[in-house]
Design a protein around this motif. Structure first.
Motif, PDB file in Angstrom:
ATOM      1  N   THR B  55       6.610 -11.364 -10.008  1.00  0.00           N
ATOM      2  CA  THR B  55       7.062 -12.547  -9.265  1.00  0.00           C
ATOM      3  C   THR B  55       8.327 -12.273  -8.473  1.00  0.00           C
ATOM      4  OG1 THR B  55       7.690 -13.309 -11.473  1.00  0.00           O
ATOM      5  CG2 THR B  55       5.986 -14.524 -10.360  1.00  0.00           C
ATOM      6  N   SER B  56       9.171 -11.347  -8.946  1.00  0.00           N
ATOM      7  CA  SER B  56      10.323 -10.996  -8.108  1.00  0.00           C
ATOM      8  C   SER B  56      10.753  -9.564  -8.385  1.00  0.00           C
ATOM      9  CB  SER B  56      11.483 -11.967  -8.357  1.00  0.00           C
ATOM     10  OG  SER B  56      12.033 -11.731  -9.637  1.00  0.00           O
ATOM     11  N   GLY B  57      11.569  -9.024  -7.476  1.00  0.00           N
ATOM     12  CA  GLY B  57      11.997  -7.647  -7.586  1.00  0.00           C
ATOM     13  C   GLY B  57      11.137  -6.736  -6.737  1.00  0.00           C
ATOM     14  N   LYS B  58      11.405  -5.444  -6.843  1.00  0.00           N
ATOM     15  CA  LYS B  58      10.652  -4.470  -6.042  1.00  0.00           C
ATOM     16  C   LYS B  58      10.100  -3.384  -6.945  1.00  0.00           C
ATOM     17  CE  LYS B  58      12.292  -5.394  -1.542  1.00  0.00           C
ATOM     18  NZ  LYS B  58      11.574  -6.674  -1.391  1.00  0.00           N
ATOM     19  N   LEU B  59       8.878  -2.951  -6.619  1.00  0.00           N
ATOM     20  CA  LEU B  59       8.252  -1.899  -7.398  1.00  0.00           C
ATOM     21  C   LEU B  59       7.755  -0.828  -6.424  1.00  0.00           C
ATOM     22  CD1 LEU B  59       5.781  -2.844 -10.285  1.00  0.00           C
ATOM     23  CD2 LEU B  59       6.345  -0.542  -9.550  1.00  0.00           C
ATOM     24  N   TYR B  60       8.295   0.386  -6.570  1.00  0.00           N
ATOM     25  CA  TYR B  60       7.911   1.459  -5.652  1.00  0.00           C
ATOM     26  C   TYR B  60       7.081   2.489  -6.375  1.00  0.00           C
ATOM     27  CZ  TYR B  60      11.751  -0.399  -2.863  1.00  0.00           C
ATOM     28  OH  TYR B  60      12.566  -1.224  -2.155  1.00  0.00           O
ATOM     29  N   ILE B  61       6.004   2.909  -5.709  1.00  0.00           N
ATOM     30  CA  ILE B  61       5.259   4.062  -6.205  1.00  0.00           C
ATOM     31  C   ILE B  61       5.258   5.080  -5.084  1.00  0.00           C
ATOM     32  CG2 ILE B  61       3.019   4.921  -6.950  1.00  0.00           C
ATOM     33  CD1 ILE B  61       2.614   2.239  -8.311  1.00  0.00           C
ATOM     34  N   ASP B  62       5.870   6.229  -5.336  1.00  0.00           N
ATOM     35  CA  ASP B  62       6.076   7.239  -4.290  1.00  0.00           C
ATOM     36  C   ASP B  62       6.681   6.604  -3.040  1.00  0.00           C
ATOM     37  OD1 ASP B  62       5.132   9.139  -5.978  1.00  0.00           O
ATOM     38  OD2 ASP B  62       3.083   9.069  -5.190  1.00  0.00           O
ATOM     39  N   ASP B  63       7.707   5.811  -3.240  1.00  0.00           N
ATOM     40  CA  ASP B  63       8.460   5.195  -2.148  1.00  0.00           C
ATOM     41  C   ASP B  63       7.695   4.154  -1.352  1.00  0.00           C
ATOM     42  OD1 ASP B  63      10.777   6.637  -2.765  1.00  0.00           O
ATOM     43  OD2 ASP B  63       9.985   8.390  -1.678  1.00  0.00           O
ATOM     44  N   ILE B  64       6.507   3.766  -1.857  1.00  0.00           N
ATOM     45  CA  ILE B  64       5.798   2.664  -1.187  1.00  0.00           C
ATOM     46  C   ILE B  64       6.009   1.402  -2.022  1.00  0.00           C
ATOM     47  CG2 ILE B  64       3.544   1.791  -0.440  1.00  0.00           C
ATOM     48  CD1 ILE B  64       2.743   4.852  -0.328  1.00  0.00           C
ATOM     49  N   GLU B  65       6.457   0.359  -1.375  1.00  0.00           N
ATOM     50  CA  GLU B  65       6.702  -0.882  -2.098  1.00  0.00           C
ATOM     51  C   GLU B  65       5.355  -1.583  -2.257  1.00  0.00           C
ATOM     52  OE1 GLU B  65       7.820  -4.028  -3.922  1.00  0.00           O
ATOM     53  OE2 GLU B  65       7.263  -4.560  -1.876  1.00  0.00           O
ATOM     54  N   ILE B  66       4.952  -1.859  -3.503  1.00  0.00           N
ATOM     55  CA  ILE B  66       3.560  -2.295  -3.714  1.00  0.00           C
ATOM     56  C   ILE B  66       3.382  -3.802  -3.850  1.00  0.00           C
ATOM     57  CG2 ILE B  66       2.925  -0.118  -4.811  1.00  0.00           C
ATOM     58  CD1 ILE B  66       2.760  -1.892  -7.452  1.00  0.00           C
ATOM     59  N   SER B  67       4.464  -4.573  -3.937  1.00  0.00           N
ATOM     60  CA  SER B  67       4.223  -5.989  -4.221  1.00  0.00           C
ATOM     61  C   SER B  67       3.582  -6.725  -3.058  1.00  0.00           C
ATOM     62  CB  SER B  67       5.522  -6.676  -4.659  1.00  0.00           C
ATOM     63  OG  SER B  67       6.498  -6.517  -3.662  1.00  0.00           O
ATOM     64  N   ILE B  69       1.255  -5.220  -0.945  1.00  0.00           N
ATOM     65  CA  ILE B  69      -0.034  -4.682  -0.501  1.00  0.00           C
ATOM     66  C   ILE B  69      -1.195  -5.419  -1.158  1.00  0.00           C
ATOM     67  CG2 ILE B  69       0.934  -2.393  -0.067  1.00  0.00           C
ATOM     68  CD1 ILE B  69      -0.634  -1.466  -2.570  1.00  0.00           C
ATOM     69  N   ARG B  70      -2.308  -5.499  -0.444  1.00  0.00           N
ATOM     70  CA  ARG B  70      -3.498  -6.132  -1.003  1.00  0.00           C
ATOM     71  C   ARG B  70      -4.740  -5.568  -0.319  1.00  0.00           C
ATOM     72  NH1 ARG B  70      -0.298  -9.990   0.790  1.00  0.00           N
ATOM     73  NH2 ARG B  70      -0.218 -10.954  -1.273  1.00  0.00           N
ATOM     74  N   GLY B  71      -5.893  -6.042  -0.754  1.00  0.00           N
ATOM     75  CA  GLY B  71      -7.149  -5.633  -0.132  1.00  0.00           C
ATOM     76  C   GLY B  71      -7.375  -4.133  -0.220  1.00  0.00           C
ATOM     77  N   LYS B  72      -7.755  -3.533   0.909  1.00  0.00           N
ATOM     78  CA  LYS B  72      -8.127  -2.123   0.927  1.00  0.00           C
ATOM     79  C   LYS B  72      -6.972  -1.223   0.482  1.00  0.00           C
ATOM     80  CE  LYS B  72     -10.435   1.252   3.862  1.00  0.00           C
ATOM     81  NZ  LYS B  72     -11.590   1.581   3.036  1.00  0.00           N
ATOM     82  N   GLU B  73      -5.768  -1.568   0.955  1.00  0.00           N
ATOM     83  CA  GLU B  73      -4.604  -0.761   0.584  1.00  0.00           C
ATOM     84  C   GLU B  73      -4.400  -0.746  -0.929  1.00  0.00           C
ATOM     85  OE1 GLU B  73      -0.636  -0.617   3.073  1.00  0.00           O
ATOM     86  OE2 GLU B  73      -1.612  -2.575   3.245  1.00  0.00           O
ATOM     87  N   LEU B  74      -4.569  -1.920  -1.526  1.00  0.00           N
ATOM     88  CA  LEU B  74      -4.406  -2.025  -2.978  1.00  0.00           C
ATOM     89  C   LEU B  74      -5.446  -1.162  -3.682  1.00  0.00           C
ATOM     90  CD1 LEU B  74      -3.199  -3.271  -5.510  1.00  0.00           C
ATOM     91  CD2 LEU B  74      -4.692  -5.244  -5.195  1.00  0.00           C
ATOM     92  N   ARG B  75      -6.687  -1.215  -3.175  1.00  0.00           N
ATOM     93  CA  ARG B  75      -7.737  -0.417  -3.812  1.00  0.00           C
ATOM     94  C   ARG B  75      -7.438   1.073  -3.674  1.00  0.00           C
ATOM     95  NH1 ARG B  75     -11.083  -4.377  -1.454  1.00  0.00           N
ATOM     96  NH2 ARG B  75     -11.923  -2.944   0.094  1.00  0.00           N
ATOM     97  N   MET B  76      -6.859   1.461  -2.523  1.00  0.00           N
ATOM     98  CA  MET B  76      -6.475   2.860  -2.338  1.00  0.00           C
ATOM     99  C   MET B  76      -5.396   3.255  -3.346  1.00  0.00           C
ATOM    100  SD  MET B  76      -8.438   3.937   0.014  1.00  0.00           S
ATOM    101  CE  MET B  76      -9.632   2.716  -0.507  1.00  0.00           C
TER     102      MET B  76
END
Lengths: 271, 254, 270
Positions: B55-67, B69-76
């Motif tokens: 609900t708040s804050g930032k979460l990075y995976i390999d420097d990509i902020e994921i909160s 992203i959705r749809g195809k990007e999320l599936r990737m």
């Protein structure tokens, strides 16, 4: 002794309630008959009718059965039975295919409660719409032939099949869908790898069960001209030709029992 | 690399599962998350592949902020992260091989996967994963014919077939008996060591977490109360995480 | 069937998937059966479907909507009553006569093959024949009207109920039966005190369920002369589609109502 007597008195008087129930049922039964106009002459001559029937049954028309002699093969009972089976089989297949999207549409798990209610309502309407009336309507569009039978059975079967398919989908294990989400699968891939493999056996079993019912329906639909045995049946019944009627009934009994046996054998294998 | 910056999660019913979590997990680590049930272990783990949205804050995976992203990007994103569940989450009526192959579905167009048209190398990948897990000979049996430990290995093979950089494991051994538990944990250790895949696992049994994980994260009421090497864990630290001494069922004992 | 060779040299053979045999069989049957179904697109007149639906659900000629709907209370109440009456009477009589046959068909009660096999045969015989055909035959014996409807529904119910009931009897707990027989009870006594209490709730539940099926079936039995709404439909099918439409609407409402009532009562019984 006194304690026992008291306990006996406390025992609920179920027989009063039972008596009221039985009384009401009997009264309703009497009333059911009271309104009926009974043709007493016919009732009195049941003995004769029975003899006529037995004489007919003793004189089964084997040429008619096999479509030999003066009958063309296409006029014989065997051919008509195959038509009836064809109507039931193709109709059931069509119904099952059409019921799959309806099953999803009426499944609470897949589309959510609100949409599922709409899906369920559509299925209820299809289910309660009398089959013969549906056939009478479709007759105008598809003609007096077996195609009408196929369409009727195909459409009518959606009602029950869709409902049972939805139940199968709702009862399945949802955890594989979670795993598929986690591997990045999209909706179609989840259906293909998460839902279909789990419900395929149930869906086949339900469809086979429906085939049983539809074999009987296909016979009846012929009565209004939707192909198969029914047309000859009603013709023979109109002239009370028991020899012909008996021949057809024999075919119906053999056909239904065979399909029942095959269907329950296959369903047993599916579990 | 995974980075939590001030991550919080509040469920619609008002439960605060995560409160201002800050974490960094480097590639190749084996992280064990411990804490009481309901402390937020599962929420923490599932927020990484966005099975649960924060609900708040930032979460990075390999420097990509994921909160966002959705749809195809999320599936990737998800296809590059393997996930292991407590109850294995296999399709029980499907063959082991097909279960493992589903690890590849997100790599191909829908119409091909729907007709089961996977390239030869994917099929081999699935079989190689099964071989890695030592259950190649079970490839063409139905998943429900396998024991619990074998089923969890199938799930691991499915995760490996994704060719992931990271595997998330949510109570991976909670439905297994003690002996299989050790075998499956050994498998996790091997995957971490041999393939350099980062493993983050929620663990109910503290002693198992201490034995296998190189790093322990202790969670209490949605907050990180311990983060350090497994060797640094002491009884006092455990009392701090659990708010009491450990119960009998929270250690496996050997 | 295909063979895979892994990088480390191990090989594994993917067995043939039996599903393809099933797919092939279904496809073959579909192909063979489709040859019995005439399919000529030139004879299909889908626009006629719209025409007939319009005729059914709008008033005919110079009739008003008021005529259309007033036909239901004016002329359809009597046939509706007949339909309900024959379903009710048929369900009760059929269910009652199904009881002895169900007992005779139950392997755990009757231990002799010579009884339960013929009993099951009789049961299956009635189950094979559709209600409509039973009605057709009944009309021959007692003439047109509700009595033939009752007979048809009775026989139809008899078939379903005996099957459902014997399956219940075969799954009951046999220990109470044993206990009673050990006290010296006769067969009839043990049926009354050990079997009946276990079976009765299911029997009542089935009774209601079959009544629901019968209302659905009996609406149309009149089509072959067995009274009820079906007769109205048959009489009007050639010239008065709006009357047919009104009857169908009434049937839908009644069937829906009975179905809801039936599932409500059955859920209360559980």
């Amino acid at each position: 002794m006194r304690a026992a007597e008291l306990a006996l008195k406390r025992k609920p008087k179920r027989w009063v309630i039972n008596l009221v129930f039985v009384g009401a049922t009997v009264a309703a039964m009497v009333y059911s008959f009271a309104g009926s106009t009974i043709n007493w002459t016919r009732v009195r001559t049941i003995g004769i009718s029975l003899r006529v029937m037995m004489e007919g049954f003793a004189d089964l028309q084997w040429d008619f059965f096999f479509g030999t002699g003066i009958f063309r093969f296409e006029e014989g009972v065997i051919y008509l039975t195959l038509v009836t089976l064809a109507v039931a089989f193709i109709g059931t297949f069509m119904g099952a295919v059409l019921a799959i999207p309806f099953g999803f549409l009426a499944s609470h798990n897949i589309v959510g409660k609100r949409v599922a209610r709409i899906g369920e309502a559509i299925l209820v309407i299809i289910r309660v719409f009398p089959e013969i009336v549906l056939a009478l309507i479709l007759l105008k569009g598809f003609g007096m032939n077996a195609l009408t039978g196929v369409m009727t059975i195909g459409i009518h079967s959606i009602g029950m099949l869709g409902k049972l398919f939805a139940e199968a989908i709702d009862n399945m294990d949802k955890s594989p869908l979670e795993a598929l989400d986690a591997v990045g699968a999209n909706a179609w891939q989840k259906i293909r790898y998460g839902i279909i493999p789990q419900v395929a056996a149930d869906v086949s079993s339900i469809t086979l069960y429906r085939l049983d019912i539809n074999v009987r329906s296909a016979t009846v639909l012929g009565i209004i001209g939707a192909g198969g045995l029914g047309a000859s049946l009603i013709l023979a019944a109109d002239s009370w030709s028991w020899n012909i009627l008996g021949t057809i009934l024999l075919a119906i009994v053999i056909m239904v029992l065979t399909v029942d046996a095959i269907s329950s054998y296959l369903r047993g294998k599916l579990v | 690399m995974i980075k939590f910056v001030d991550v919080s999660k509040t469920y619609p019913n008002g439960v605060k599962a995560l409160r201002g979590v800050n974490l960094e997990v480097k590639d190749g680590e084996f992280v064990g998350i411990i804490g009481l049930s309901g402390a937020g272990k599962s929420t923490l783990l599932r927020s990484i592949n966005k099975m649960i949205s924060i609900t708040s804050g930032k979460l990075y995976i390999d420097d990509i902020e994921i909160s966002s992203i959705r749809g195809k990007e999320l599936r990737m994103l998800r296809r590059s992260i393997g996930m292991i569940f407590q109850s294995f989450n296999l399709v029980k009526r499907m063959s082991v091989y097909n279960n493992v192959l589903t690890g590849r579905v997100a790599y191909h167009p829908t119409f091909k996967t729907v007709f089961g048209l996977f390239p030869k190398e994917d099929k081999l990948m699935a079989l190689e994963s099964l071989d890695t897990m030592g259950i190649l000979e079970k490839a063409f049996t139905r998943a429900d014919q396998l024991s619990g430990g074998q089923q969890q290995r199938v799930a691991l093979a499915r995760a490996l077939t994704q060719k992931p950089k990271l595997i998330l494991a949510d109570e991976p051994v909670a439905s297994l008996d003690p002996i299989t538990t050790v075998q499956v944990m050994d498998d996790f250790a091997r995957i971490n060591r041999d393939f350099g895949i980062t493993v983050i696992a929620n663990m109910h049994h503290v002693d198992l977490a201490l034995k296998y994980a190189t790093r322990i994260i202790g969670i209490k009421d949605g907050e990180v109360v311990f983060d350090g090497k497994s060797k640094e864990i002491t009884d006092e630290k455990l009392v701090q995480i659990y708010g009491r001494s450990l119960r009998h069922d929270e250690v496996l004992g050997e | 069937m295909s063979k895979f060779t892994l990088t480390n040299g191990k090989t594994i053979v993917k067995p043939f998937n039996k599903i393809w045999i099933i797919v092939a069989c279904v496809a073959l049957l579909l192909y063979l059966f489709s040859r019995f179904i005439p399919f000529d697109p030139t004879f299909i007149k889908l626009d006629q479907l719209k025409v007939i639906l319009e005729k059914m659900f709008t008033p005919k000629g110079n009739r008003t909507w008021n005529d259309y709907f007033m036909y239901i209370p004016k002329s359809l109440m009597r046939p509706l009553q007949e339909t309900i009456n024959m379903s009710f009477a048929g369900t009760i009589i059929g269910s009652l006569i199904a009881v002895p046959l169900a007992v005779l068909s139950a392997k755990n009660i009757v231990k002799t093959k010579f009884i339960y096999i013929p009993a099951r045969f009789l049961m299956n015989l009635f189950r094979t024949i559709p209600a409509m055909i039973l009605a057709l035959i009944a009309v021959f014996f007692v003439g047109t009207g509700i009595l033939s409807g009752i007979i048809a529904i009775t026989l139809f119910t008899f078939g379903i109920m005996s099957k459902m009931l014997y399956e219940v009897i075969e799954t009951i707990d046999m220990n109470p039966v044993e206990a009673l027989e050990s006290t010296g009870a006769t067969k009839v006594e043990s049926l009354r005190y050990a079997v009946m209490p276990q079976v009765l709730p299911m029997f009542v539940s089935y009774l209601i369920y079959i009544f629901e099926i019968n209302v659905r079936a009996s609406t149309i039995l009149g089509y072959v002369g067995a009274g009820g709404i079906g007769t109205v439909i048959k009489d009007n099918i050639l010239y008065n589609y709006d009357r047919v439409g009104a009857s169908v609407l009434l049937m839908l409402v009644v069937i829906l109502f009975v179905q809801m009532l039936s599932s409500f009562i059955r859920s209360k019984l559980q």
